[in-house]
Design a protein around this motif. Structure first.
Motif, PDB file in Angstrom:
ATOM      1  N   ASP A 209      28.496 -11.925  14.041  1.00  0.00           N
ATOM      2  CA  ASP A 209      28.238 -11.090  13.292  1.00  0.00           C
ATOM      3  C   ASP A 209      28.821  -9.679  13.339  1.00  0.00           C
ATOM      4  O   ASP A 209      28.930  -9.036  12.241  1.00  0.00           O
ATOM      5  CB  ASP A 209      26.571 -10.887  13.602  1.00  0.00           C
ATOM      6  N   PHE A 210      29.120  -9.011  14.351  1.00  0.00           N
ATOM      7  CA  PHE A 210      29.637  -7.896  14.380  1.00  0.00           C
ATOM      8  C   PHE A 210      30.890  -7.627  13.700  1.00  0.00           C
ATOM      9  O   PHE A 210      31.504  -6.972  13.130  1.00  0.00           O
ATOM     10  CB  PHE A 210      29.860  -7.499  15.952  1.00  0.00           C
ATOM     11  N   HIS A 211      31.757  -9.095  14.036  1.00  0.00           N
ATOM     12  CA  HIS A 211      32.943  -9.272  13.469  1.00  0.00           C
ATOM     13  C   HIS A 211      33.097  -9.317  11.991  1.00  0.00           C
ATOM     14  O   HIS A 211      33.853  -8.674  11.185  1.00  0.00           O
ATOM     15  CB  HIS A 211      33.757 -10.412  14.092  1.00  0.00           C
ATOM     16  N   ARG A 212      32.203 -10.051  11.584  1.00  0.00           N
ATOM     17  CA  ARG A 212      31.914 -10.219  10.055  1.00  0.00           C
ATOM     18  C   ARG A 212      31.445  -8.823   9.413  1.00  0.00           C
ATOM     19  O   ARG A 212      31.706  -8.528   8.526  1.00  0.00           O
ATOM     20  CB  ARG A 212      30.706 -11.266   9.802  1.00  0.00           C
ATOM     21  N   MET A 213      30.625  -7.883   9.994  1.00  0.00           N
ATOM     22  CA  MET A 213      30.255  -6.674   9.487  1.00  0.00           C
ATOM     23  C   MET A 213      31.616  -5.893   9.563  1.00  0.00           C
ATOM     24  O   MET A 213      31.707  -5.062   8.415  1.00  0.00           O
ATOM     25  CB  MET A 213      29.270  -5.946  10.450  1.00  0.00           C
ATOM     26  N   LEU A 214      32.492  -5.750  10.491  1.00  0.00           N
ATOM     27  CA  LEU A 214      33.506  -4.983  10.502  1.00  0.00           C
ATOM     28  C   LEU A 214      34.483  -5.254   9.373  1.00  0.00           C
ATOM     29  O   LEU A 214      35.283  -4.377   9.055  1.00  0.00           O
ATOM     30  CB  LEU A 214      34.135  -4.926  11.929  1.00  0.00           C
ATOM     31  N   ILE A 227      41.577  -4.099  11.625  1.00  0.00           N
ATOM     32  CA  ILE A 227      40.395  -4.941  11.754  1.00  0.00           C
ATOM     33  C   ILE A 227      40.851  -6.074  12.777  1.00  0.00           C
ATOM     34  O   ILE A 227      41.999  -6.537  12.847  1.00  0.00           O
ATOM     35  CB  ILE A 227      40.163  -5.892  10.645  1.00  0.00           C
ATOM     36  N   ARG A 228      40.184  -6.063  14.058  1.00  0.00           N
ATOM     37  CA  ARG A 228      40.598  -7.052  15.102  1.00  0.00           C
ATOM     38  C   ARG A 228      40.031  -8.508  15.040  1.00  0.00           C
ATOM     39  O   ARG A 228      39.180  -8.711  14.031  1.00  0.00           O
ATOM     40  CB  ARG A 228      40.018  -6.331  16.382  1.00  0.00           C
ATOM     41  N   GLY A 264      23.225  -4.159  12.361  1.00  0.00           N
ATOM     42  CA  GLY A 264      24.434  -3.317  12.467  1.00  0.00           C
ATOM     43  C   GLY A 264      24.724  -2.765  13.895  1.00  0.00           C
ATOM     44  O   GLY A 264      24.308  -3.727  14.821  1.00  0.00           O
ATOM     45  N   HIS A 265      25.686  -1.797  13.902  1.00  0.00           N
ATOM     46  CA  HIS A 265      26.219  -1.299  15.525  1.00  0.00           C
ATOM     47  C   HIS A 265      26.088   0.118  15.526  1.00  0.00           C
ATOM     48  O   HIS A 265      26.110   0.610  14.218  1.00  0.00           O
ATOM     49  CB  HIS A 265      27.783  -1.833  15.342  1.00  0.00           C
ATOM     50  N   LEU A 266      25.770   0.422  16.415  1.00  0.00           N
ATOM     51  CA  LEU A 266      25.603   2.094  16.906  1.00  0.00           C
ATOM     52  C   LEU A 266      26.295   2.202  18.169  1.00  0.00           C
ATOM     53  O   LEU A 266      25.895   1.495  19.182  1.00  0.00           O
ATOM     54  CB  LEU A 266      24.239   2.501  16.863  1.00  0.00           C
ATOM     55  N   GLN A 267      27.024   3.334  18.416  1.00  0.00           N
ATOM     56  CA  GLN A 267      27.724   3.592  19.738  1.00  0.00           C
ATOM     57  C   GLN A 267      27.756   5.081  20.039  1.00  0.00           C
ATOM     58  O   GLN A 267      27.658   5.623  18.980  1.00  0.00           O
ATOM     59  CB  GLN A 267      29.137   2.917  19.713  1.00  0.00           C
ATOM     60  N   LEU A 268      27.346   5.197  21.187  1.00  0.00           N
ATOM     61  CA  LEU A 268      27.631   6.632  22.067  1.00  0.00           C
ATOM     62  C   LEU A 268      28.836   6.584  22.733  1.00  0.00           C
ATOM     63  O   LEU A 268      29.193   5.690  23.539  1.00  0.00           O
ATOM     64  CB  LEU A 268      26.397   6.879  22.844  1.00  0.00           C
ATOM     65  N   MET A 269      29.732   7.311  22.266  1.00  0.00           N
ATOM     66  CA  MET A 269      31.284   7.369  22.642  1.00  0.00           C
ATOM     67  C   MET A 269      31.842   8.609  23.175  1.00  0.00           C
ATOM     68  O   MET A 269      30.906   9.707  22.950  1.00  0.00           O
ATOM     69  CB  MET A 269      32.124   6.728  21.972  1.00  0.00           C
ATOM     70  N   TYR A 282      28.706   4.445  13.893  1.00  0.00           N
ATOM     71  CA  TYR A 282      27.985   3.327  13.225  1.00  0.00           C
ATOM     72  C   TYR A 282      28.052   2.584  12.188  1.00  0.00           C
ATOM     73  O   TYR A 282      29.174   3.155  11.370  1.00  0.00           O
ATOM     74  CB  TYR A 282      26.398   4.015  12.936  1.00  0.00           C
ATOM     75  N   SER A 283      27.775   1.516  12.029  1.00  0.00           N
ATOM     76  CA  SER A 283      27.949   0.626  10.698  1.00  0.00           C
ATOM     77  C   SER A 283      26.647  -0.204  10.445  1.00  0.00           C
ATOM     78  O   SER A 283      26.061  -0.659  11.411  1.00  0.00           O
ATOM     79  CB  SER A 283      29.106  -0.344  10.764  1.00  0.00           C
ATOM     80  N   LEU A 284      26.314  -0.521   8.909  1.00  0.00           N
ATOM     81  CA  LEU A 284      25.324  -1.353   8.991  1.00  0.00           C
ATOM     82  C   LEU A 284      25.724  -2.376   7.948  1.00  0.00           C
ATOM     83  O   LEU A 284      26.515  -2.006   7.007  1.00  0.00           O
ATOM     84  CB  LEU A 284      24.218  -0.500   8.268  1.00  0.00           C
ATOM     85  N   LEU A 285      25.231  -3.801   8.089  1.00  0.00           N
ATOM     86  CA  LEU A 285      25.506  -4.589   6.974  1.00  0.00           C
ATOM     87  C   LEU A 285      24.654  -4.465   5.823  1.00  0.00           C
ATOM     88  O   LEU A 285      23.658  -3.975   5.747  1.00  0.00           O
ATOM     89  CB  LEU A 285      24.742  -5.871   7.525  1.00  0.00           C
ATOM     90  N   PRO A 286      25.204  -4.646   4.847  1.00  0.00           N
ATOM     91  CA  PRO A 286      24.915  -4.418   3.235  1.00  0.00           C
ATOM     92  C   PRO A 286      23.466  -4.781   3.196  1.00  0.00           C
ATOM     93  O   PRO A 286      22.587  -4.245   2.288  1.00  0.00           O
ATOM     94  CB  PRO A 286      25.807  -5.208   2.441  1.00  0.00           C
ATOM     95  N   GLY A 287      23.021  -5.830   3.682  1.00  0.00           N
ATOM     96  CA  GLY A 287      21.738  -6.623   3.397  1.00  0.00           C
ATOM     97  C   GLY A 287      20.534  -5.664   3.892  1.00  0.00           C
ATOM     98  O   GLY A 287      19.465  -5.933   3.721  1.00  0.00           O
TER      99      GLY A 287
END
Length: 363
Positions: A209-214, A227-228, A264-269, A282-287
């Protein structure tokens, strides 16, 4: 030759294992977690295997190493073993903790006590290795005063055939060996949840899911870097616990609290303890867009960070064209602080301006 001593360490007594330890050794070594991180153990692990382990421990002593049974209140709680010191007076230490003794600091206490014992007997350097996903062992190494020295990629083959990375640690004779607690404590209960969104560590099961979102065009348009591959993103997910316990970053999955679905994904870096500053991304899936998910997720993380860590400032950067991301930050209480011109490389080869945002610890 190391003497066959008995070591007292607070509530723990460490002594050479004996025949009567065999049933407890069999139970501890038959545990799934033990087998996961010690793939060389027989499967299934029998009482006869445990008796052989007691005999091997005696041979280890005869060969110049050491092998201790850890006991607490008279009950077997785990084991510590040490390789014979080499010509540079360096020994390698390993440990396991029985399931019934976990969560009480047994590994850290025992590893520290045996390391100090080794220093008193002429060893100059003690090394320790932990698999990158073995968060309990990593935490024990830091708490036992070991210093992280690097990583060995694909250094150990697991039971399922996959190669795993090892994190290497060492203590030197004469060093203070101060106990180190994580700069970023773990979430209470393992997650943050406001009833609508749930934040939990990113795990390897999230990788697809993470890969698909990116790779989603609206996300990729504002991503920095290539894109990895799915394999690379799986490796990233396996590092989540290591990055967290070592204070480098926090990688979170944003989930729909009702369904548990990946949103989606959220990071503290970019954690900077001397400044008390970190950055979010952060990133969020469109849905899941248009429902306030990201604003809620950012607020959850920021509120936790100011309540549970020494952080004083949390910053964020957004492409000047990413108005949706800027609206999230405004709703989450961030203030615009400035503009970095042509900082962000874009997929089309141009560069975008970075709008810089920050929120401060409440006074």
């Amino acid at each position: 030759m190391l003497p066959r001593d008995v070591i007292s360490a607070g509530p723990l007594i460490l002594r050479p294992p004996v025949e009567s330890d065999a049933p407890a050794i069999a139970e501890a070594c038959g545990d799934a977690v033990t087998g996961r991180f010690l793939p060389g153990l027989p499967r299934p692990y029998s009482l006869d295997d445990a008796r052989e382990e007691v005999k091997r421990a005696a041979v280890r002593w005869e060969d110049g190493g050491a092998a201790f049974a850890i006991t607490r209140d008279g009950r077997y709680a785990g084991a510590v073993w040490v390789s014979p010191p080499d010509r540079w007076e360096t020994a390698e230490l390993g440990f396991l903790v029985a399931p019934w003794a976990r969560g009480a600091g047994v590994a850290a206490t025992a590893a520290r006590a045996v390391t100090d014992w080794l220093f008193d007997r002429g060893v100059r350097r003690v090394e320790l290795q932990a698999e990158v996903e073995n968060v309990a062992a990593l935490l024990a190494a830091y708490r036992a005063g070991f210093v992280e020295e690097g990583r060995r990629r694909d250094a150990m083959r697991l039971r399922d055939g996959r190669w795993a990375d090892l994190v290497t640690f060492a203590r030197l004779r004469g060093e203070e060996g101060a106990r180190t607690e994580p700069y970023l404590p773990f979430f209470p209960g393992g997650e943050l949840n406001d009833g609508v969104v749930r934040l939990a560590p990113l795990v390897v099961e999230d990788a697809a899911d993470f890969h698909r979102m990116l790779a989603e065009p609206s996300v990729a348009a504002y991503s920095v870097g290539p894109i990895r591959s799915l394999e690379e993103n799986e490796r990233r997910c396996r590092y989540t616990g290591y990055w967290w316990v070592s204070g480098q970053r926090i990688e979170l999955a944003i989930r729909d609290a009702a369904s548990g679905g990946f949103a989606g994904h959220l990071q503290l870096m970019e954690i900077a303890p001397p400044l008390g500053q970190a950055m979010i991304g952060y990133s969020l899936l469109p849905g899941f867009r248009g429902r306030g998910f990201m604003t809620r997720a950012v607020r959850l993380l920021v509120d936790w960070a100011f309540a549970a860590t020494p952080l004083h400032r949390i910053v964020a950067g957004t492409d000047s064209g990413n108005l949706a991301s800027q609206a999230v930050l405004e709703r989450a209480g961030f203030q615009r602080e400035g503009l970095h011109r042509q900082l962000l490389p874009r997929p089309d080869g141009t560069r975008g301006d970075d709008v810089h945002w920050a929120v401060l610890r409440p006074s």
